[in-house]
Design a protein around this motif. Structure first.
Motif, short mmCIF file in Angstrom:
data_model
loop_
_atom_site.label_atom_id
_atom_site.label_comp_id
_atom_site.label_asym_id
_atom_site.label_seq_id
_atom_site.Cartn_x
_atom_site.Cartn_y
_atom_site.Cartn_z
N ASP A 240 38.04 44.03 38.01
CA ASP A 240 37.31 44.59 36.87
C ASP A 240 38.06 44.28 35.59
O ASP A 240 39.27 44.02 35.60
CB ASP A 240 37.18 46.12 37.01
CG ASP A 240 36.36 46.53 38.22
OD1 ASP A 240 35.50 45.72 38.64
OD2 ASP A 240 36.58 47.63 38.74
N ILE B 216 38.41 46.00 31.67
CA ILE B 216 38.03 47.11 30.79
C ILE B 216 37.38 46.55 29.53
O ILE B 216 37.96 45.73 28.83
CB ILE B 216 39.27 47.95 30.43
CG1 ILE B 216 39.82 48.65 31.69
CG2 ILE B 216 38.93 48.98 29.35
CD1 ILE B 216 41.12 49.39 31.46
N ALA C 265 38.17 54.09 28.16
CA ALA C 265 38.90 54.08 29.43
C ALA C 265 40.19 54.89 29.31
O ALA C 265 40.56 55.62 30.25
CB ALA C 265 39.22 52.65 29.83
N SER D 90 42.66 45.66 33.43
CA SER D 90 41.69 45.89 34.50
C SER D 90 41.55 47.37 34.84
O SER D 90 40.45 47.84 35.13
CB SER D 90 42.10 45.12 35.75
OG SER D 90 41.23 45.39 36.83
N LYS D 91 42.66 48.09 34.78
CA LYS D 91 42.63 49.50 35.19
C LYS D 91 43.76 50.26 34.51
O LYS D 91 44.87 49.73 34.34
CB LYS D 91 42.81 49.58 36.71
CG LYS D 91 42.33 50.88 37.33
CD LYS D 91 40.83 50.82 37.60
CE LYS D 91 40.40 51.99 38.47
NZ LYS D 91 38.92 52.02 38.61
N ILE E 50 45.59 53.78 35.35
CA ILE E 50 45.68 54.82 36.37
C ILE E 50 46.74 55.81 35.91
O ILE E 50 47.93 55.48 35.84
CB ILE E 50 46.00 54.23 37.75
CG1 ILE E 50 44.92 53.20 38.12
CG2 ILE E 50 46.10 55.32 38.81
CD1 ILE E 50 45.17 52.47 39.43
N SER F 143 48.20 52.89 41.71
CA SER F 143 48.12 51.60 41.01
C SER F 143 48.69 50.48 41.89
O SER F 143 48.21 49.35 41.84
CB SER F 143 48.87 51.67 39.68
OG SER F 143 50.28 51.68 39.83
N TYR G 284 45.94 49.40 44.16
CA TYR G 284 44.95 48.62 43.43
C TYR G 284 45.44 47.17 43.24
O TYR G 284 44.70 46.21 43.43
CB TYR G 284 44.69 49.27 42.07
CG TYR G 284 43.59 48.61 41.26
CD1 TYR G 284 42.25 48.91 41.50
CD2 TYR G 284 43.89 47.71 40.25
CE1 TYR G 284 41.24 48.31 40.76
CE2 TYR G 284 42.89 47.10 39.50
CZ TYR G 284 41.57 47.41 39.76
OH TYR G 284 40.57 46.80 39.03
#
Length: 425
Positions: free
Chosen positions: A32, A34, A40, A253-254, A256, A267, A270
């Motif tokens: 993914d 963001i 986010a 991407s993320k 956490i 994380s 992930y």
């Protein structure tokens, strides 16, 4: 597939694999990206926190807050964008006084960052609002907060003691600690030089002239480096952790966030789900690119691709590593260890005068011993021959040495990202 195109320095190289039995491309799984970072970030610190209260229930307006961020060697995580969101939130929404906020750059034993670099790392907006300082692993005012079960005396920056500490870290696979990020912002990030050495020397086996087999990428359970870092982290009351994961293009991407340890562990999973790539068997030949400049600017930077690529090749097989190395071997702390290697005393001298760069050199030599390593590079071939690397600036010369006919070949376009995992392991 007869021809593959791979990054090399600032160029692309075409490689003819005609006659190969099979050619498989190893890439990370799609991740993914963001699109709305502000949104986010807000979710990460409020409604999506991991095993923690939301940040606004942890930080009060009168608190003294220390934000810990990484140095320039880890700017790929773009923590400046996250730091800007965090400081704006602390000041704008939680009403924390800007003079009560300080940003500490977790240098470990790396060089001091310039004012220009501090501004880049924290963002211009943050640089103009709050105090930003370099950690100094040799400072006189480091605080002894305890000793871990393995005997590491934990000295840390005084700014992470007695204040509300928020850690911003980037999670990746790591050759020593299993995964980077999280507790690595304490050791080595804000720790004293001797603390760092006492922790990192545990990467070497206590009984043999080799690395401890429990140390390596992905390895957390019983990994002495990781477990010692976790124990050290317990001495620091980290109020909140923000863990950044990026894709191979260094796009977020993320995020956490939450409990310092638990959010970091999530994380790690992930990262492993995206970059840990299962393979059914090792290949006869692996051809790996570091991903081009600046990832292949020197041999030190290129070792991550070397470590990953050798995981995918058969013992006694062949690896071609595309690493231009326009700046040669890299930092003296890495490449100066070629001298004890030549004299046959690398293990003894590293144990006597342990450095991180020295261990990366040591681990590189261990990885090279698995297979025949050829390197497409501008580096002087004589510089690396004692490491058992055959270097050439001509790809055809290297292909003629390995003979691709009827061989199973893996191609890894971004060797520093993908960690091949043999299914039987």
């Amino acid at each position: 597939m007869n021809t593959v195109e791979m990054k090399y320095g600032k160029e692309k190289i075409s490689i003819n694999l005609e006659g190969a039995k099979s050619v498989s491309i190893l890439n990370e799984r799609p991740m993914d990206e963001i699109k709305d970072l502000k949104k986010a970030f807000k979710k990460g610190i409020t409604t999506e926190v991991i095993n923690s209260k939301p940040l606004n229930e942890i930080i009060n307006e009168d608190d003294k807050v220390t934000i810990v961020i990484s140095d320039l060697t880890r700017f790929w995580q773009r923590q400046d964008l996250i730091c800007e969101q965090l400081v704006n939130y602390l000041i704008g929404e939680l009403k924390v006084k800007h003079e009560n906020i300080v940003v500490v750059v977790a240098l470990g034993s790396h060089r001091k960052q310039s004012e220009e670099e501090l501004c880049k790392l924290a963002s211009k907006s943050v640089y103009d609002k709050v105090k930003i300082v370099n950690h100094d692993c040799d400072a006189d005012d480091l605080v002894n907060v305890g000793t871990t079960p393995s005997g590491t005396e934990v000295y840390v920056n005084p700014l992470v003691v007695g204040r509300k500490v928020i850690m911003i870290t980037g999670t990746v696979h790591h050759i020593m600690a299993g995964f980077g990020g999280g507790r690595k912002s304490i050791i080595p990030g804000v720790a004293g030089r001797q603390t760092i050495r006492q922790n990192h020397i545990q990467s070497l086996s206590k009984t043999e002239k080799r690395s401890d087999p429990l140390v390596g990428a992905r390895l957390l359970t019983h990994n002495p480096i990781n477990e010692d870092m976790n124990e050290a982290a317990k001495f620091i009351d980290v109020a909140f952790g923000i863990n950044i994961v990026v894709n191979s293009s260094s796009k977020h991407s993320k995020l956490i966030c939450g409990d310092f340890h638990d959010a970091w562990l999530k994380s790690c999973k992930y990262v492993d789900d995206a970059y840990g790539l299962r393979i059914k068997k090792e290949a006869d030949i692996v051809i790996a690119s570091c991903g081009g400049y600046p990832k292949d600017i020197n041999l030190y930077q290129s070792t991550k691709s070397l470590f990953n690529a050798t995981r995918a090749v058969k013992k006694g097989g062949a690896l071609i590593l595309l690493a231009e190395c326009s700046e040669g071997g890299g930092a003296p702390d890495f490449f100066n260890w070629i001298d004890p290697l030549k004299r046959g005393v690398l293990d003894e001298e590293l144990r006597a005068s342990f450095t991180i760069g020295g261990y990366i050199f040591y681990a590189a030599c261990e990885s090279i011993s698995k297979c025949n390593v050829y390197m497409l590079s501008s580096i002087d071939p004589d510089m690396v021959k004692d490491m058992k690397i055959t270097a050439s600036s001509n790809i055809e010369d290297l292909l003629n040495k390995i003979n691709c006919k009827n061989k199973d070949i893996y191609v890894i376009p971004y060797g520093g990202n993908v960690v091949p995992l043999l299914e039987e392991d």
